[in-house]
Scaffold this motif. Structure first.
Motif, PDB file in Angstrom:
ATOM      1  N   GLN A  21      -8.378  20.833   8.519  1.00  0.00           N
ATOM      2  CA  GLN A  21      -9.410  21.855   8.325  1.00  0.00           C
ATOM      3  C   GLN A  21     -10.516  21.383   7.397  1.00  0.00           C
ATOM      4  N   ASN A  22     -10.158  20.678   6.342  1.00  0.00           N
ATOM      5  CA  ASN A  22     -11.152  20.270   5.351  1.00  0.00           C
ATOM      6  C   ASN A  22     -11.861  18.969   5.692  1.00  0.00           C
ATOM      7  N   PHE A  23     -11.166  18.037   6.325  1.00  0.00           N
ATOM      8  CA  PHE A  23     -11.736  16.701   6.529  1.00  0.00           C
ATOM      9  C   PHE A  23     -11.845  16.301   8.002  1.00  0.00           C
ATOM     10  N   ASP A  24     -11.410  17.187   8.914  1.00  0.00           N
ATOM     11  CA  ASP A  24     -11.522  16.959  10.356  1.00  0.00           C
ATOM     12  C   ASP A  24     -10.921  15.626  10.781  1.00  0.00           C
ATOM     13  N   ILE A  25      -9.699  15.381  10.331  1.00  0.00           N
ATOM     14  CA  ILE A  25      -9.001  14.165  10.746  1.00  0.00           C
ATOM     15  C   ILE A  25      -7.563  14.537  11.103  1.00  0.00           C
ATOM     16  N   ASP A  26      -7.070  14.002  12.225  1.00  0.00           N
ATOM     17  CA  ASP A  26      -5.706  14.299  12.674  1.00  0.00           C
ATOM     18  C   ASP A  26      -4.724  13.286  12.112  1.00  0.00           C
ATOM     19  N   LEU A  27      -3.513  13.746  11.891  1.00  0.00           N
ATOM     20  CA  LEU A  27      -2.429  12.910  11.378  1.00  0.00           C
ATOM     21  C   LEU A  27      -1.295  12.929  12.394  1.00  0.00           C
ATOM     22  N   GLN A  28      -0.819  11.752  12.779  1.00  0.00           N
ATOM     23  CA  GLN A  28       0.219  11.680  13.814  1.00  0.00           C
ATOM     24  C   GLN A  28       1.630  11.731  13.227  1.00  0.00           C
ATOM     25  N   TYR A  29       1.808  11.079  12.093  1.00  0.00           N
ATOM     26  CA  TYR A  29       3.133  11.006  11.481  1.00  0.00           C
ATOM     27  C   TYR A  29       3.083  11.471  10.032  1.00  0.00           C
ATOM     28  N   TYR A  30       4.240  11.818   9.506  1.00  0.00           N
ATOM     29  CA  TYR A  30       4.365  12.069   8.075  1.00  0.00           C
ATOM     30  C   TYR A  30       5.570  11.300   7.545  1.00  0.00           C
ATOM     31  N   ALA A  31       5.548  10.996   6.267  1.00  0.00           N
ATOM     32  CA  ALA A  31       6.690  10.373   5.595  1.00  0.00           C
ATOM     33  C   ALA A  31       6.725  10.881   4.161  1.00  0.00           C
ATOM     34  N   ILE A  32       7.778  11.612   3.838  1.00  0.00           N
ATOM     35  CA  ILE A  32       7.984  12.085   2.466  1.00  0.00           C
ATOM     36  C   ILE A  32       8.945  11.113   1.803  1.00  0.00           C
ATOM     37  N   VAL A  33       8.473  10.417   0.790  1.00  0.00           N
ATOM     38  CA  VAL A  33       9.252   9.352   0.162  1.00  0.00           C
ATOM     39  C   VAL A  33       9.819   9.832  -1.167  1.00  0.00           C
ATOM     40  N   ASP A  34      11.134   9.811  -1.281  1.00  0.00           N
ATOM     41  CA  ASP A  34      11.798  10.097  -2.541  1.00  0.00           C
ATOM     42  C   ASP A  34      11.522   8.914  -3.477  1.00  0.00           C
ATOM     43  N   PHE A  35      11.185   9.184  -4.724  1.00  0.00           N
ATOM     44  CA  PHE A  35      10.847   8.105  -5.644  1.00  0.00           C
ATOM     45  C   PHE A  35      12.025   7.157  -5.896  1.00  0.00           C
ATOM     46  N   ASP A  36      13.255   7.649  -5.756  1.00  0.00           N
ATOM     47  CA  ASP A  36      14.409   6.751  -5.874  1.00  0.00           C
ATOM     48  C   ASP A  36      14.374   5.689  -4.776  1.00  0.00           C
ATOM     49  N   GLY A  37      13.879   6.069  -3.597  1.00  0.00           N
ATOM     50  CA  GLY A  37      13.764   5.108  -2.499  1.00  0.00           C
ATOM     51  C   GLY A  37      12.763   4.024  -2.814  1.00  0.00           C
ATOM     52  N   PHE A  38      11.667   4.400  -3.481  1.00  0.00           N
ATOM     53  CA  PHE A  38      10.674   3.411  -3.901  1.00  0.00           C
ATOM     54  C   PHE A  38      11.308   2.386  -4.827  1.00  0.00           C
ATOM     55  N   VAL A  39      12.127   2.855  -5.766  1.00  0.00           N
ATOM     56  CA  VAL A  39      12.805   1.950  -6.706  1.00  0.00           C
ATOM     57  C   VAL A  39      13.729   1.003  -5.955  1.00  0.00           C
ATOM     58  N   GLN A  40      14.527   1.538  -5.034  1.00  0.00           N
ATOM     59  CA  GLN A  40      15.475   0.714  -4.287  1.00  0.00           C
ATOM     60  C   GLN A  40      14.758  -0.329  -3.431  1.00  0.00           C
ATOM     61  N   LEU A  41      13.642   0.076  -2.807  1.00  0.00           N
ATOM     62  CA  LEU A  41      12.880  -0.847  -1.967  1.00  0.00           C
ATOM     63  C   LEU A  41      12.330  -2.009  -2.785  1.00  0.00           C
ATOM     64  N   ILE A  42      11.743  -1.699  -3.944  1.00  0.00           N
ATOM     65  CA  ILE A  42      11.175  -2.757  -4.794  1.00  0.00           C
ATOM     66  C   ILE A  42      12.255  -3.724  -5.242  1.00  0.00           C
ATOM     67  N   ASP A  43      13.393  -3.191  -5.673  1.00  0.00           N
ATOM     68  CA  ASP A  43      14.464  -4.066  -6.171  1.00  0.00           C
ATOM     69  C   ASP A  43      15.057  -4.927  -5.057  1.00  0.00           C
ATOM     70  N   GLU A  44      15.090  -4.404  -3.827  1.00  0.00           N
ATOM     71  CA  GLU A  44      15.608  -5.182  -2.701  1.00  0.00           C
ATOM     72  C   GLU A  44      14.613  -6.253  -2.264  1.00  0.00           C
ATOM     73  N   ALA A  45      13.342  -5.881  -2.193  1.00  0.00           N
ATOM     74  CA  ALA A  45      12.315  -6.810  -1.701  1.00  0.00           C
ATOM     75  C   ALA A  45      11.909  -7.839  -2.749  1.00  0.00           C
ATOM     76  N   PHE A  46      11.979  -7.451  -4.023  1.00  0.00           N
ATOM     77  CA  PHE A  46      11.516  -8.329  -5.105  1.00  0.00           C
ATOM     78  C   PHE A  46      12.604  -8.480  -6.166  1.00  0.00           C
ATOM     79  N   PRO A  47      13.578  -9.341  -5.937  1.00  0.00           N
ATOM     80  CA  PRO A  47      14.651  -9.524  -6.928  1.00  0.00           C
ATOM     81  C   PRO A  47      14.120  -9.931  -8.304  1.00  0.00           C
ATOM     82  N   ASN A  48      12.969 -10.584  -8.334  1.00  0.00           N
ATOM     83  CA  ASN A  48      12.374 -11.006  -9.609  1.00  0.00           C
ATOM     84  C   ASN A  48      11.233 -10.095 -10.056  1.00  0.00           C
ATOM     85  N   GLY A  49      11.030  -8.993  -9.346  1.00  0.00           N
ATOM     86  CA  GLY A  49       9.992  -8.046  -9.715  1.00  0.00           C
ATOM     87  C   GLY A  49       8.660  -8.312  -9.023  1.00  0.00           C
TER      88      GLY A  49
END
Length: 314
Positions: free
Chosen positions: A142-170
């Protein structure tokens, strides 16, 4: 004639053998990818069960591609997984152009004061609490006249797990200032490698003179750093496991095959720098206090809509 027939038979057998080998290789790759994906899923599910996390809520989402043929993914960050009334802490749109295989990223500041369908004007992050990702989709449309096809609600714990898995050294990040207020840790300034918990603190810190503006800038900086440091063939081979690790922490209407397809392009090393946009753009808002809302960003909707469409199409 017999010699020609014999040659033709040998050639046919050779191509049959090549095709068979190719099919076996494809099967082996698919099997390996599935094994890695399930390994990542099981790894996260074990942790979720230990932490007594609640199950994802089921949402409806009536999304589609935008008028330019691009795929837009609504990314919402939340630390209140499973709680119906939680507001969205982070609001981003990933714009994916399939023909070019490229991504762009728009961040919408959560205090943007906009019309929410059926609810009047409020901060945009309250749309999620009032009607989940579908009401957030309608609000952005309604405000920006752009359609969105998908959504993803990311739990912040998942962000932590992803970083630690992908970057063992940070993840290597140049931290611009000392950060400690309300992030339950102290992050010192300077170039350094941050683990998943530290990265979460870095992208959520906002208690300084520039508040949410600085936080949005850090979030975009972090996404770029993660993409750049993950790029390359070696990381793409890890992609199924990384998606598996993240999957239990993400509530989404995107299936795994689509996530893998787009993830491959996101991590491709030959796509150049990822462009970013912040809404509201410069000189397009005021910062009044509204009764019942507190401090808001009262935005010039038309100016920001124009900036967003220009950003997507350029």
């Amino acid at each position: 004639m017999r010699a020609d027939k014999h040659k033709h038979t040998k050639k046919k057998r050779r191509w049959t053998s090549i095709l068979l080998v190719c099919l076996l290789l494809i099967g082996a790759v698919a099997g390996y990818a599935y094994f890695q994906f399930k390994q990542g899923v099981n790894q996260s599910l074990k942790k979720i069960n230990n932490d007594n996390k609640q199950a994802n809520e089921a949402y409806t989402f009536e999304g589609k591609k935008d008028q330019y043929g691009d795929t837009n993914i609504l990314l919402l960050g939340s630390d209140a997984r499973g709680k119906e009334k939680a507001r969205a802490d982070t609001i981003m749109i990933a714009h994916y152009n399939e023909d070019k295989g490229t991504f762009k990223l728009t961040s919408i500041m959560r205090d943007s004061y906009v019309a929410i369908p059926g609810h009047g004007k409020h901060k945009i992050n309250s749309a999620f609490a009032r009607g989940g990702p579908e009401l957030m989709r309608k609000t952005i449309k309604q405000n920006f006249d752009i359609d969105l096809q998908y959504y993803a609600i990311v739990d912040f714990d998942g962000f932590v797990q992803l970083i630690d898995e992908a970057f063992p050294n940070g993840v290597e990040i140049n931290v611009e200032k000392k950060m400690e207020k309300n992030i339950y840790m102290t992050i010192e300034p300077g170039l350094q490698r941050l683990n998943g918990t530290q990265m979460l603190g870095y992208v959520r810190f906002r208690h300084d003179a520039i508040g949410d503006f600085g936080r949005v800038e850090r979030q975009q900086k972090a996404v770029k750093a993660i993409r750049e440091q993950l790029s390359g063939f070696q990381t793409i081979t890890k992609l199924p496991k990384l998606i598996g690790v993240l999957s239990p922490y993400v509530n989404t209407n995107m299936d795994t095959a689509d996530a893998l397809f787009m993830g491959k392009d996101f991590l491709s090393s030959n796509r150049g720098t990822m462009a970013t946009l912040r809404i509201p753009v410069e000189n397009s808002f005021t910062e009044p206090r509204i009764q019942g809302e507190g401090a808001v960003l009262d935005i010039d909707v038309e100016k920001n809509k124009e900036a967003l469409h220009q950003f997507i199409t350029q």
